[in-house]
Design a protein around this motif. Structure first.
Motif, short mmCIF file in Angstrom:
data_model
loop_
_atom_site.label_atom_id
_atom_site.label_comp_id
_atom_site.label_asym_id
_atom_site.label_seq_id
_atom_site.Cartn_x
_atom_site.Cartn_y
_atom_site.Cartn_z
N THR A 161 20.22 22.38 -20.47
CA THR A 161 20.79 21.29 -21.57
C THR A 161 19.76 21.27 -22.77
OG1 THR A 161 19.53 19.62 -20.32
CG2 THR A 161 21.83 19.92 -19.69
N LEU A 162 18.77 22.00 -22.67
CA LEU A 162 17.85 21.87 -23.89
C LEU A 162 17.87 22.59 -25.14
CD1 LEU A 162 14.66 21.22 -21.39
CD2 LEU A 162 16.33 19.85 -22.64
N SER A 163 19.24 23.34 -25.28
CA SER A 163 19.28 24.04 -26.52
C SER A 163 18.74 23.38 -27.82
CB SER A 163 20.43 24.67 -26.54
OG SER A 163 21.69 23.64 -27.02
N SER A 164 19.21 21.91 -27.85
CA SER A 164 18.60 21.16 -29.14
C SER A 164 17.18 21.11 -29.21
CB SER A 164 19.12 19.76 -28.96
OG SER A 164 18.71 19.13 -27.86
N GLN A 165 16.39 21.57 -28.46
CA GLN A 165 14.74 21.52 -28.54
C GLN A 165 14.49 22.93 -29.16
OE1 GLN A 165 13.00 19.05 -27.80
NE2 GLN A 165 14.94 17.95 -27.04
N ILE A 166 15.11 23.85 -29.63
CA ILE A 166 14.92 25.08 -30.33
C ILE A 166 14.83 24.80 -31.70
CG2 ILE A 166 15.52 27.54 -30.73
CD1 ILE A 166 17.20 27.63 -27.94
N ASP A 167 13.73 24.98 -32.23
CA ASP A 167 13.46 24.40 -33.38
C ASP A 167 13.93 25.17 -34.64
OD1 ASP A 167 11.59 22.96 -35.13
OD2 ASP A 167 9.89 24.54 -34.84
N LEU A 168 15.12 25.43 -34.71
CA LEU A 168 15.73 26.20 -35.79
C LEU A 168 15.85 25.46 -37.04
CD1 LEU A 168 18.86 28.03 -33.90
CD2 LEU A 168 16.34 28.87 -34.23
N PRO A 169 15.30 25.80 -38.18
CA PRO A 169 15.58 25.51 -39.67
C PRO A 169 16.98 25.16 -39.83
CG PRO A 169 14.35 27.52 -39.62
CD PRO A 169 14.79 27.46 -38.52
N ALA A 170 17.03 24.09 -40.59
CA ALA A 170 18.67 23.81 -41.22
C ALA A 170 18.83 24.76 -42.25
CB ALA A 170 18.66 22.41 -41.75
N ASN A 171 20.05 25.01 -42.64
CA ASN A 171 20.47 25.89 -43.55
C ASN A 171 20.08 27.47 -43.74
OD1 ASN A 171 21.49 23.65 -44.74
ND2 ASN A 171 20.06 23.45 -46.31
N GLN A 172 20.23 27.77 -42.35
CA GLN A 172 20.05 29.25 -42.04
C GLN A 172 21.19 29.73 -41.20
OE1 GLN A 172 18.98 31.13 -39.21
NE2 GLN A 172 19.20 29.05 -38.22
N THR A 173 21.51 30.93 -41.35
CA THR A 173 22.89 31.39 -40.59
C THR A 173 22.62 32.75 -39.79
OG1 THR A 173 23.31 32.90 -42.59
CG2 THR A 173 24.58 30.57 -42.29
N GLN A 174 21.04 33.11 -39.72
CA GLN A 174 20.69 34.14 -39.17
C GLN A 174 20.38 34.02 -37.47
OE1 GLN A 174 19.78 37.65 -40.34
NE2 GLN A 174 21.05 36.92 -41.66
N LEU A 175 20.04 33.00 -37.22
CA LEU A 175 19.77 32.44 -35.68
C LEU A 175 20.81 31.75 -35.49
CD1 LEU A 175 17.04 34.00 -36.66
CD2 LEU A 175 16.00 32.23 -35.28
N VAL A 176 21.86 32.13 -34.52
CA VAL A 176 22.91 31.29 -34.08
C VAL A 176 23.02 31.00 -32.70
CG1 VAL A 176 25.56 31.23 -34.27
CG2 VAL A 176 24.17 32.62 -36.11
N LEU A 177 22.84 29.69 -32.48
CA LEU A 177 22.90 29.34 -31.04
C LEU A 177 24.38 29.75 -30.37
CD1 LEU A 177 21.48 25.75 -30.79
CD2 LEU A 177 20.20 28.13 -30.38
N PRO A 178 24.25 30.52 -29.27
CA PRO A 178 25.51 30.73 -28.55
C PRO A 178 26.23 29.67 -27.99
CG PRO A 178 23.62 31.90 -27.40
CD PRO A 178 23.02 30.88 -28.43
N THR A 179 27.71 29.55 -28.33
CA THR A 179 28.60 28.55 -27.88
C THR A 179 28.99 28.89 -26.57
OG1 THR A 179 30.19 29.91 -28.87
CG2 THR A 179 29.43 28.30 -30.20
N ASN A 180 28.86 29.96 -25.80
CA ASN A 180 29.50 30.27 -24.67
C ASN A 180 28.42 30.36 -23.52
OD1 ASN A 180 28.36 32.81 -25.63
ND2 ASN A 180 30.21 33.85 -25.02
N SER A 181 27.30 30.12 -23.79
CA SER A 181 26.28 29.99 -22.81
C SER A 181 24.97 29.38 -23.18
CB SER A 181 25.64 31.51 -22.56
OG SER A 181 24.77 31.97 -23.84
N THR A 182 24.20 28.89 -22.17
CA THR A 182 23.25 27.84 -22.11
C THR A 182 21.92 28.43 -22.09
OG1 THR A 182 23.51 27.15 -19.93
CG2 THR A 182 24.90 25.94 -21.73
N PRO A 183 20.60 27.76 -22.46
CA PRO A 183 19.25 28.38 -22.04
C PRO A 183 19.05 28.62 -20.49
CG PRO A 183 19.08 26.54 -23.87
CD PRO A 183 20.69 26.58 -23.11
#
Ligand SMILES: *[C@@H]1O[C@H](CO)[C@@H](O)[C@H](O)[C@H]1NC(C)=O
Ligand SMILES: *[C@@H]1O[C@H](CO)[C@@H](O)[C@H](O)[C@H]1NC(C)=O
Ligand SMILES: *[C@@H]1O[C@H](CO)[C@@H](O)[C@H](O)[C@H]1NC(C)=O
Ligand SMILES: *[C@@H]1O[C@H](CO)[C@@H](O)[C@H](O)[C@H]1NC(C)=O
Ligand SMILES: *[C@@H]1O[C@H](CO)[C@@H](O)[C@H](O)[C@H]1NC(C)=O
Ligand SMILES: *[C@@H]1O[C@H](CO)[C@@H](O)[C@H](O)[C@H]1NC(C)=O
Length: 237
Positions: free
Chosen positions: A31-53
């Motif tokens: 349930t911790l994908s929100s802890q991944i420290d991705l910068p706003a306004n970038q489209t290169q690193l995209v969290l999967p929608t069909n799997s979890t950490p």
């Protein structure tokens, strides 16, 4: 092997595992994908929608470079040890761990990363999640591909499917310091069952000098630290 074992342990500087006493292993990070420290306004690193950490590891090791005919360094691989920090994900110290580990690793004057990995195996260090290194690209037989190998540590010891070999799909310069810190990456699996997607974030170190002299500058290994987040996979957490 016995002689090797004793010679390694007789070197007092040999032991190096700053987080050996944390034992922050085997927590559920799904349930911790929100802890991944991705910068706003970038489209290169995209969290999967069909799997979890499934796993998160704090890696330390080296990025390897060779000098090209363009008189700059090009990356030719890496070797790293990953510590299981799953029980710290989301805690207040989580975002400071890369700096803490990097300052210790970067000033560490002892054995190579390969020897540190070997020693962790010899003492069966249960804080270790995986090893990261490069293999010949299994799809083309040319060039190298990154591999994260969970087969010789922890609960997947002996499970020959417990690895992932990947191919980069996205990259951004380090938001911390792009001159000193290697890029953050989004990598998709091409082989292995441990994960479908791997992210490298929160990098510290690893960048080579800006220039070199072709034919003269030796190959170099530059110390670095990073978080590796593993999503999905078919082996569970
Ligand atoms: C991890 O937590 C998720 C969400 O609470 C749950 O669905 C899943 O079964 C847990 N996984 C394990 C291995 O316990
Ligand atoms: C992201 O982009 C939007 C639109 O350009 C801008 O309003 C916002 O401030 C940006 N956010 C960050 C964190 O840069
Ligand atoms: C290295 O030099 C080559 C040739 O000038 C150039 O194409 C390439 O972009 C350079 N790479 C880096 C990482 O600067
Ligand atoms: C990286 O460099 C180290 C020496 O620092 C070497 O032992 C290792 O085999 C190299 N690995 C790769 C993948 O280049
Ligand atoms: C290493 O430790 C794990 C976890 O305690 C245990 O299951 C495994 O049998 C140990 N392996 C060896 C070679 O001692
Ligand atoms: C990045 O690190 C270098 C070396 O420490 C430093 O000179 C530079 O000012 C840093 N850049 C940023 C944007 O912090």
């Amino acid at each position: 092997m016995v002689a090797l074992f004793y010679s390694l342990f007789s070197a007092s500087a040999f032991f190096w595992n700053p987080f050996g006493l944390l034992h922050a292993t085997n927590c559920n990070v799904s349930t911790l994908s929100s802890q991944i420290d991705l910068p706003a306004n970038q489209t290169q690193l995209v969290l999967p929608t069909n799997s979890t950490p499934s796993f998160v590891g704090l890696g330390f090791g080296v990025q390897n470079y060779t000098c090209t005919s363009g008189n700059n360094f090009t990356n030719v691989g890496a070797v790293a040890e990953l510590i299981d920090v799953s029980c710290l994900a989301g805690s207040s110290v989580f975002l400071s761990l890369p700096d803490t580990l990097f300052s210790q690793w970067n000033s560490f004057n002892g054995p190579s990363i390969q020897d540190v990995i070997l020693e962790n195996h010899l003492i069966n260090n249960t804080d270790i999640l995986a090893q990261h290194y490069f293999i010949t690209n299994p799809q083309t037989g040319q060039g190298v591909s990154p591999k994260w190998d969970f087969t010789s540590s922890g609960k997947f010891q002996g499970n020959q499917d417990a690895f992932v070999v990947g191919k980069g799909t996205g990259t951004i310069p380090s938001p911390n310091n792009a001159t000193t810190d290697v890029n953050w990456l989004d990598v998709v699996a091409i082989e292995g069952e441990i994960a479908d997607v791997v992210f490298r974030t929160d990098t510290r170190g690893g960048q080579p000098p800006a220039s070199c002299t072709f034919g003269k500058s030796p190959d170099i290994s530059v110390k670095y630290v990073a978080y590796y987040w593993f999503f999905g996979g078919s082996l569970g957490q």
